[in-house]
Design an enzyme around this catalytic site. Sequence first.
Site, PDB file in Angstrom:
ATOM      1  N   GLU A   1       0.887  -1.190  -0.277  1.00  0.00           N
ATOM      2  CA  GLU A   1      -0.197  -0.158  -0.047  1.00  0.00           C
ATOM      3  C   GLU A   1       1.090   0.876  -0.567  1.00  0.00           C
ATOM      4  O   GLU A   1       0.587   2.493  -0.620  1.00  0.00           O
ATOM      5  CB  GLU A   1      -1.015  -0.233   1.494  1.00  0.00           C
ATOM      6  CG  GLU A   1      -1.970  -1.293   1.141  1.00  0.00           C
ATOM      7  CD  GLU A   1      -3.435  -0.241   1.993  1.00  0.00           C
ATOM      8  OE1 GLU A   1      -2.830   0.833   2.571  1.00  0.00           O
ATOM      9  OE2 GLU A   1      -3.887  -1.783   2.739  1.00  0.00           O
TER      10      GLU A   1
ATOM     11  N   SER B   1       5.255 -19.856  -1.246  1.00  0.00           N
ATOM     12  CA  SER B   1       5.578 -21.320  -1.139  1.00  0.00           C
ATOM     13  C   SER B   1       4.963 -21.673  -1.752  1.00  0.00           C
ATOM     14  O   SER B   1       4.722 -21.433  -2.971  1.00  0.00           O
ATOM     15  CB  SER B   1       4.406 -21.653   0.182  1.00  0.00           C
ATOM     16  OG  SER B   1       5.054 -21.066   1.288  1.00  0.00           O
TER      17      SER B   1
ATOM     18  N   ASP C   1      -5.286 -10.212   2.182  1.00  0.00           N
ATOM     19  CA  ASP C   1      -5.429  -8.513   2.398  1.00  0.00           C
ATOM     20  C   ASP C   1      -6.036  -8.211   3.535  1.00  0.00           C
ATOM     21  O   ASP C   1      -6.872  -7.796   4.043  1.00  0.00           O
ATOM     22  CB  ASP C   1      -6.611  -7.968   1.100  1.00  0.00           C
ATOM     23  CG  ASP C   1      -5.843  -6.108   1.343  1.00  0.00           C
ATOM     24  OD1 ASP C   1      -4.804  -5.795   2.316  1.00  0.00           O
ATOM     25  OD2 ASP C   1      -5.765  -6.162   0.775  1.00  0.00           O
TER      26      ASP C   1
ATOM     27  N   ASP D   1      -4.443  -3.213   5.812  1.00  0.00           N
ATOM     28  CA  ASP D   1      -4.747  -1.738   5.738  1.00  0.00           C
ATOM     29  C   ASP D   1      -3.618  -0.379   6.529  1.00  0.00           C
ATOM     30  O   ASP D   1      -4.471  -0.881   8.131  1.00  0.00           O
ATOM     31  CB  ASP D   1      -6.470  -1.238   6.070  1.00  0.00           C
ATOM     32  CG  ASP D   1      -6.883  -1.618   4.691  1.00  0.00           C
ATOM     33  OD1 ASP D   1      -6.274  -2.093   3.664  1.00  0.00           O
ATOM     34  OD2 ASP D   1      -8.081  -1.912   5.010  1.00  0.00           O
TER      35      ASP D   1
END
Length: 823
Positions: A195, A264, A336, A339
């Site tokens: 971000e 991975s 996600d 924030d």
Amino acid sequence: MASLFRWLARIVTAVMVLFVLALGAVYYFAQRSIPDYDVTRPARGISAPLEIVRDHANVPHVFGGTDADVFFGLGYAHAQDRLWQMVMLRRTVQGRMSEMFGERTLPIDELMRRLDLYRLAQDAVAVQDAETMAALEAYARGVNAWLDRVNSEALGRGAPELFLFSNDLAPWVPADSLAVMKLMGVQLAGHLQEEVLRARVALALPEERLRDIMPDAPGSGLAALPDYASLFEGVAPTDFALNAPLPTPDPLSPVATFDMAGASNAWAAAPSRSAAGGTLLANDPHLGFSAPTIWYLARLELSSGGVIGATIPGMPVVLVGRSAEFGWGLTSSYLDDQDVFIEKLNPDNPAEVLTPDGYAPMRTSPTIIRVKDAQPVTINRQWTDNGPVLPGKHYGLAAITPPGHVTAIGWTLLTAEDTSMSAGMKLMRAKSVAEGVEAGRGFVAPSQNVTMADRDGIALKTFGAMPRRAADHMTLGRLPAPGWETQNRWLGFDAYAANPAFIDPSGGIVGNTNNKLLDRPFPLHVSFDWGDTQRIQRWQKLMQGRAVHTRESFIEAQLDTVSITARNLLPLVGADLWFTGDPAPDGTPERARQRALSLLADWNGEMNEHMPEPLIYMAWMRALQDRLIRDELGPLAGAFTHVEPVFIERVFRDIGGAGVWCDVVQSAPEETCTDIARAALDEALIWIGEKYGGEQEALRWGDAHQATHDHQVLGDLPFLKWFVNIRQSTSGGDNTLNRGRTSGIDPDPFLNVHGAGYRGVYDFSDPDSSLFVTSTGQSGHFLSRHYDDLGELWRRGEYIPMSLDPALARAAAVGVTRLVPME
């Protein structure tokens, strides 16, 4: 003169003798902390005799009268072999490294204190289930039993590093294990960094060019994001610290860049796609390399049955592995779960921030950080409703924080209601895919894709809390957003059923390489940023190339070093360069370019350590990307340390006008992409010649791509580094299934710093034929023969047996530790 010579000879001899004696003394005290594995000892904290059988590779097989005793044995073994590593993990998450290392680690300690992870771990003890609490307490008793043994028998402080750092060792407690799990969440997180970087680029470039350099994973597109500066009333792009320095990586910091935040591979085949009729599972989690590796192999004989696989010292749970009926592997999900919130300060009272209901005070809490050889530092921690407030020096936040504002971090990890350890325990004890999927219900963070197999079926399920965002979120969670706007705040968490799941698919194979899992509209999108767009192409080809698979074909895929990226990019970038140009004399740039292109034209993309082509290709692409972005981004180009294949493809296919990147803004002529490709190849060849010399045909990729299992503390010290660092020539690269992520940092940008520290392949048609290996060895003691004994096997693509057969464990065992209850 003769007398002077004799005295000089005597002095030199005396100095040499003293040096040898000092070296001998150092060796004597250091080697005392190498455990004797073949002993019988009394121990306080167990209910019945306990055996720790060390097989031929020093993998402990723990047999006890109760589950609690078995976890005691695991804690004892972890402390025997990895005490220094455990000390470092605990001090890192506590924010207490500066007590050992001084002011160097003060920024790390400050970040950990502001996140308050250790307090959250202490509070999370209360929410674990009874079975997990019993394991945590027994594990802590086992660790402390070894600490007592070290102290009572003067066993070299337990690790040679502790002679250099003589700080007291506190007893291990259950909260320490929960804190280590939270620390792993920090190491695997990357959306915060993404971000911040996206916001910085958005301030420097128009939106369509942002889409080029930070592209979405292939698939359905995304509506355009707002201009970042326009999110804040009265703020212009020039109000931001556009030239703020990029974050400088520290080997001791748990914070990684987004492209190093975890990766991975894992895949599984159902009986219908298995030649032997049993399910198959392969897993190789990727983390930053260190000496020793973070992974520690172990087998636990529990009342629910035997379980064997990889643990992390500090935690009483097998994180990846198998039992007789069930196996599981982990890959970073890239969900996600972070924030960045921009909080507006009250101009009349900077202790308050704007909320949807007006200005409200931030919660505050002071904490004192003790610093070696310096005065203690007191910081005043602040929290808003959205999360902890972080100063601009962390994560590069200064560059995207407008004047009169601060940044707060929303993160699923920052909760005391964290039952992830209990969920991990349930997963470890699961007997079927159904039980494994159910175990994930209590998992919070760090989010993982869990690939599972029992004797009859396979599945992939995303574990971890998924924040619920409003559909009208101003930045869709991709950019820092105003924290006072209701539509930007989290609305709780989505139900576990919303997490992606693929159970017994009709094709008979599931897998993940950190690629985009599914295409759902925001806010159920899971993520806009994924960890792979390349390896998945090669994996798909290998899986679909066979009607049925075997243990050997899964190993072949796990060790595959073909770069699909090289196969795709080279014809595109070199389209106008192949077999062109006039004949040129030897020693000229034109001749060097023609030789390099000739080598690459015959290359199949295999990133073999013994070949020159991978080095030429990687150096070319690195120089090319830098030339494409340096004039537009300036110093910010330093944030893009790795080649972004989708960006290169967009530019050379001129997707959405991306070909404009090829023109150098500051120059009068209009450069074409062919011009830039040619100049980048010439630059790469000059760099290679200056650094490695010799003929192009004699170059070796492995000379540049050495796996750097370096000691995090002692690895840079003269003389000692030759003992504590483990360097190995390796194949693979950034985009191969056998992934060897390069550092991207000068002067050695192609060092292999991040990859599969653990590999395992499980065959449920014959479970005891399963295999695993780690990239160093079981011991963290650099004088132990088990410090690096598995490393050479790992480098060659070999494995050791992963058997639950007690007789096999005892055969050729390096020792059996017998612990009996202390009367």
